[in-house]
Design an enzyme around this catalytic site. Structure first.
Site, short mmCIF file in Angstrom:
data_model
loop_
_atom_site.label_atom_id
_atom_site.label_comp_id
_atom_site.label_asym_id
_atom_site.label_seq_id
_atom_site.Cartn_x
_atom_site.Cartn_y
_atom_site.Cartn_z
N HIS A 1 -39.84 14.02 -36.92
CA HIS A 1 -38.38 14.14 -36.80
C HIS A 1 -37.93 15.55 -37.23
O HIS A 1 -37.02 16.12 -36.63
CB HIS A 1 -37.67 13.07 -37.65
N ASP B 1 -37.16 11.91 -27.13
CA ASP B 1 -38.13 10.88 -27.51
C ASP B 1 -39.52 11.48 -27.74
O ASP B 1 -39.89 12.47 -27.11
CB ASP B 1 -38.19 9.83 -26.38
N LEU C 1 -20.28 26.06 -25.99
CA LEU C 1 -21.10 24.87 -25.67
C LEU C 1 -20.48 23.67 -26.38
O LEU C 1 -20.21 23.72 -27.58
CB LEU C 1 -22.54 25.06 -26.16
#
Ligand code: FPP
Length: 256
Positions: A41, A24, A135
């Site tokens: 972004h 955020d 991962l």
């Protein structure tokens, strides 16, 4: 901005197997710099790259990120379109490198309602990387925790599951995360202290970590700080800690 990579000693840390992140603050990061939200972004994506590398470096096994919620469709059309462009670009340009790094990409959420070309790219990325084990990167995209629970209930009903067979284990199996380990640590950046419909079932016992730093600036060192903090947490899952348990037993023996 370029930051010198400092040595970070992880030997004394407890490393969570599964870290979930609510990324955020992209918009506020951009506003602070008098830039359009889309620039925030873009910076957020660049940071995601750094955090994926850091997770691999710190031996975190699973990273789950909240990329786009079911509620995010309500943002202005231009922002939604901009975010979709970013997702398409990342899927075009970054997937192969992630594959080379041994990252397994997995989607959480509902692909219905997402543009067809994006749906295809998401499925291709999952197919290409499905055997990677270094991962696991779960991307929550068009995801909402309540919608996920309703989806699980509908699936169970469609499968004619008997009420007496409904256990927590079975229910978890029907969630998008299926039998994946629950998050050990859930991080939210940008100073907000909410879960915002993210992994609401799976995060029941997650350790929560709220950072004031905006996502584009939450890099490797900030993740390390979160891991240091996590290492000092006493996870009891509703029970007593091991030490308290011992004292309790000793007291009980003494009073017998
Ligand atoms: C929250 O910042 C961020 C988002 C809604 C989008 C997060 C997406 C990315 C970082 C893109 C990377 C993801 C992938 C998989 C390519 P905000 O806009 O709510 O910030 P604000 O609260 O300051 O306005």
């Amino acid at each position: 901005m370029f930051r010198k990579k400092v040595e970070l000693d992880t030997t004394s840390l407890k490393i969570p197997e599964h870290v979930a992140i609510i990324m955020d603050g992209n918009g506020r990061w951009a506003k602070q710099r008098h830039l359009p939200r889309q620039a925030g972004h873009r910076a957020g994506v660049e940071n995601l790259r750094r955090i994926i590398d850091a997770c691999i470096e710190f031996n975190i096994r699973i990273l789950t990120i909240y990329a786009f919620s079911t509620e995010n469709w309500q943002r202005p059309q231009t922002e939604v379109r901009g975010l979709m462009r970013i997702f398409a670009r990342v899927l075009n340009q970054e997937v192969y490198e992630l594959h080379e790094q041994g990252v397994c990409i997995y989607h959480l959420g509902d692909l219905h309602g997402v543009e067809t070309h994006l749906q295809e790219k998401v499925r291709d990325a999952m197919e290409l990387t499905k055997n990677n084990t270094r991962l696991i990167l779960n991307v929550a995209f068009n995801y909402g925790g309540r919608a996920e629970i309703l989806h699980a209930v509908r699936q169970m009903m469609a499968d004619n599951v008997h009420p007496e067979d409904v256990t927590e284990k079975l229910f978890s199996h029907y969630l998008f995360t299926a039998d994946l380990r629950d998050p050990d640590l859930l991080i939210r950046t940008s100073g907000e202290s909410r879960i915002s419909n993210f992994l609401i079932w799976q995060a029941a016992y997650s350790e929560l970590y709220f950072s004031p730093v905006y996502w584009p600036d939450f890099g490797r060192e900030e993740l390390y700080e979160a891991l240091q903090d996590y290492s000092h947490r006493d996870r009891r899952f509703g029970k007593l800690s091991a030490e308290e348990d011992e004292v309790e037993e000793e007291e009980e023996v003494a009073s017998d």
